[in-house]
Design a protein around this motif. Structure first.
Motif, PDB file in Angstrom:
ATOM      1  N   ALA A   1      -9.068   1.089  -0.933  1.00  0.00           N
ATOM      2  CA  ALA A   1      -8.735   2.492  -1.163  1.00  0.00           C
ATOM      3  C   ALA A   1      -7.910   3.055  -0.012  1.00  0.00           C
ATOM      4  CB  ALA A   1     -10.013   3.305  -1.350  1.00  0.00           C
ATOM      5  N   ALA A   2      -8.308   2.752   1.221  1.00  0.00           N
ATOM      6  CA  ALA A   2      -7.571   3.248   2.384  1.00  0.00           C
ATOM      7  C   ALA A   2      -6.168   2.662   2.432  1.00  0.00           C
ATOM      8  CB  ALA A   2      -8.331   2.916   3.668  1.00  0.00           C
ATOM      9  N   TRP A   3      -6.049   1.403   2.045  1.00  0.00           N
ATOM     10  CA  TRP A   3      -4.732   0.755   2.005  1.00  0.00           C
ATOM     11  C   TRP A   3      -3.844   1.424   0.952  1.00  0.00           C
ATOM     12  CZ3 TRP A   3      -2.462  -2.975   4.980  1.00  0.00           C
ATOM     13  CH2 TRP A   3      -1.348  -3.642   4.470  1.00  0.00           C
ATOM     14  N   GLY A   4      -4.418   1.677  -0.210  1.00  0.00           N
ATOM     15  CA  GLY A   4      -3.651   2.244  -1.307  1.00  0.00           C
ATOM     16  C   GLY A   4      -3.196   3.670  -1.069  1.00  0.00           C
ATOM     17  N   THR A   5      -3.950   4.434  -0.297  1.00  0.00           N
ATOM     18  CA  THR A   5      -3.585   5.827  -0.041  1.00  0.00           C
ATOM     19  C   THR A   5      -2.658   5.979   1.169  1.00  0.00           C
ATOM     20  OG1 THR A   5      -5.547   6.163   1.336  1.00  0.00           O
ATOM     21  CG2 THR A   5      -5.739   6.677  -1.013  1.00  0.00           C
ATOM     22  N   GLY A   6      -2.465   4.898   1.908  1.00  0.00           N
ATOM     23  CA  GLY A   6      -1.583   4.970   3.067  1.00  0.00           C
ATOM     24  C   GLY A   6      -2.293   5.247   4.370  1.00  0.00           C
ATOM     25  N   GLU A   7      -3.605   5.444   4.315  1.00  0.00           N
ATOM     26  CA  GLU A   7      -4.361   5.674   5.540  1.00  0.00           C
ATOM     27  C   GLU A   7      -4.287   4.458   6.458  1.00  0.00           C
ATOM     28  OE1 GLU A   7      -9.041   5.850   6.809  1.00  0.00           O
ATOM     29  OE2 GLU A   7      -8.489   6.674   4.854  1.00  0.00           O
TER      30      GLU A   7
ATOM     31  N   GLY B   1       0.813  -1.218   0.000  1.00  0.00           N
ATOM     32  CA  GLY B   1       0.000   0.000   0.000  1.00  0.00           C
ATOM     33  C   GLY B   1       0.839   1.256   0.000  1.00  0.00           C
ATOM     34  N   ALA B   2       0.410   2.273  -0.734  1.00  0.00           N
ATOM     35  CA  ALA B   2       1.017   3.613  -0.738  1.00  0.00           C
ATOM     36  C   ALA B   2       2.506   3.588  -1.052  1.00  0.00           C
ATOM     37  CB  ALA B   2       0.772   4.305   0.600  1.00  0.00           C
TER      38      ALA B   2
ATOM     39  N   LEU C   1      -0.109   2.905 -11.124  1.00  0.00           N
ATOM     40  CA  LEU C   1      -1.464   2.648 -10.663  1.00  0.00           C
ATOM     41  C   LEU C   1      -2.129   1.577 -11.521  1.00  0.00           C
ATOM     42  CD1 LEU C   1      -2.617   6.349 -10.114  1.00  0.00           C
ATOM     43  CD2 LEU C   1      -1.720   4.736  -8.405  1.00  0.00           C
TER      44      LEU C   1
ATOM     45  N   SER D   1      -2.073   1.183   5.792  1.00  0.00           N
ATOM     46  CA  SER D   1      -1.228   0.312   4.976  1.00  0.00           C
ATOM     47  C   SER D   1       0.013  -0.117   5.752  1.00  0.00           C
ATOM     48  CB  SER D   1      -0.809   1.023   3.681  1.00  0.00           C
ATOM     49  OG  SER D   1       0.234   1.943   3.919  1.00  0.00           O
TER      50      SER D   1
END
Length: 237
Positions: free
Chosen positions: A162-168, A90-91, A97, A170
């Protein structure tokens, strides 16, 4: 769990006891599907503890790879060895992408063979043949189980991804904490989770091996069943 190619599970079961499960809210499992990977990790930990397993070797594929990393970070005492397949932390900075076509195909309400082949296997004769053979093996299991992901679970899983991918939520910033042996693997032509993420993990994990299949994609483990099965079994010995 009926979307795991049984031929691959059988390959692992030559030497190991293999346990697969559906997390909370998925298919016939009760409960509500978490909208964060950390929540799914808590569900996995609860399941492992219910089985009274003091320590395990953990393999996660795709989103399951996210969950496997989160489980190991939450409970490092519980996991002896970790395998992250077709996945990422993630992130990852500068990681390519998901291609727009892949996003569009993956988000269809119903997918056919051509969709699955595009998402999981490269467009070559050998990969297509292996992909179709894998899909027919899955048909055999799904015909009796009718396993499906409910709409509310799809929404929750999309939010978790989505949260994993944005770093929120991850593992990227904490990979150095994963001091246990880790096997990371993917296909070089993964159109959903770019193989660059596997390389990036090798730069931070202190004790890792990375395997990339040059003629495969997201479904590499169902294309190279014997080869990757042997990699996994050797890693776990």
């Amino acid at each position: 769990m009926d979307h795991w190619d049984p031929a691959f599970l059988d390959e692992l079961a030559r030497e190991r006891e293999v346990i697969v499960f559906d997390n909370a809210g998925v298919n016939l499992s009760s409960g509500r599907t978490p909208d964060r990977i950390g929540g799914a990790a808590e569900g996995a930990i609860e399941f492992i503890e219910a089985l009274e397993l003091p320590q395990i070797d953990l393999l996660g594929w795709s989103m399951g790879g996210f969950v496997a990393q989160a489980v190991t970070l939450k409970r490092p005492d519980l996991v002896r060895r970790l395998i992250v397949a077709g996945s990422g932390p993630g992130a990852v900075p500068d990681s390519p992408l998901m291609a727009p076509k892949a996003r569009a195909v993956a988000s269809k309400p119903v997918n056919d063979d051509e969709d699955f082949l595009f998402l999981f296997f490269p467009d070559t004769p050998a990969a297509r043949e292996a992909g179709l053979a894998s899909l027919r093996r899955l048909d055999y299991r799904l015909a009796s189980s009718q396993a499906a992901v409910r709409g509310e679970s799809v929404v929750a899983q999309a939010a978790a991804n989505a949260a994993w991918g944005t770093g929120e939520d991850s593992a990227w910033a904490r990979l150095e904490e994963l001091a246990l042996p880790v096997l990371v693997a993917n296909g070089a032509h993964d159109v959903m989770i770019h193989a660059y993420q596997s390389y990036a993990m090798s730069q931070r994990l202190p004790n890792a091996k990375v395997v990339l299949y040059s003629d495969a994609g997201h479904g590499f483990l169902f294309q190279h069943i014997e080869d990757f099965g042997n990699e996994v079994l050797a890693f776990l010995r």
